[in-house]
Design a protein around this motif. Structure first.
Motif: not given
Length: 217
Positions: A11-17, A40-42, A197-203, A205-210
């Protein structure tokens, strides 16, 4: 900064992230990735409960037509592991369970043997009554019995087969009807049922929230 959720692809992350995460202390990065792993486990466990893939499609049904729920044990032992504060893996503690999960995730062919079947299901009780599965197999091969009146033979019903044959006798008759040598090893096709698994966008968004939640503490 790379985020990997195995057995799914990277799952590739953006450069800013990546920069934002790298500026954080290692302990905080570990906590963020661990929280993401539990999220992601849930999701994986929810897909198993709903019997749906990552894309939201229903799992490929069983070949035998039964409706027993699939993969129900694979979500229980799934755990998030963080390595070097920059890598997340969602995997099973047991390597054997991990191989089974990967097979169902990606699909493939599983090699089965008579000895392995005996270890999984136990040694057959050859004197026990013929099972319904054996009776169906015999019926499909055209198993017949003598007519009670007159000459000739007729197709036997499933109930007749189960009431009159033992499992050992049914196995011998099946082998003769099929006229094939008994296999010691055979391949079983396993359909792909990707639940992890998950999409990059979903990952992202979840990282930003966390990250926002942790920074508020």
């Amino acid at each position: 900064m790379s985020l990997i959720i195995t057995p799914n692809k990277e799952q590739a992350l953006s450069a800013s992230m990546q920069l934002q995460l790298l500026k954080l202390p290692a302990a905080k990065r570990t906590r963020i990735l661990k929280t993401l792993g539990r999220h992601e486990r849930n999701l994986a466990r929810q897909r198993i409960r709903n019997q749906t893939t990552v894309e939201g499609d229903a799992f490929e049904p069983r070949k035998d037509g039964t409706s027993t729920r699939m993969l129900k044990r694979l979500g229980k032992t799934l755990e998030p592991y963080v390595k070097n504060a920059n890598r997340l893996e969602l995997k099973h503690k047991s390597p054997l369970t991990g191989r089974v999960a990967a097979m169902h995730q990606e699909g493939g062919r599983e090699t089965m043997s008579a000895n392995r079947m005996a270890r999984i299901h136990g040694k057959p009780d050859y004197k026990a009554p013929c099972s319904r599965g054996q009776a169906k197999a015999l019926s499909a091969e055209g198993y017949k019995v003598r007519k009670e009146k007159g000459k000739g033979y007729r197709r036997a019903s499933l109930r007749e087969i189960m009431d009159t044959l033992s499992q050992g006798k049914a196995m011998l008759i099946l082998r003769k009807l099929r006229d094939k040598p008994q296999k010691q090893r055979w391949d079983i096709p396993v359909a792909a049922r990707p639940f992890l698994g998950d999409t990059t966008d979903n990952v992202q968004r979840q990282l930003v929230s966390i990250i926002e939640q942790i920074n508020k503490r």
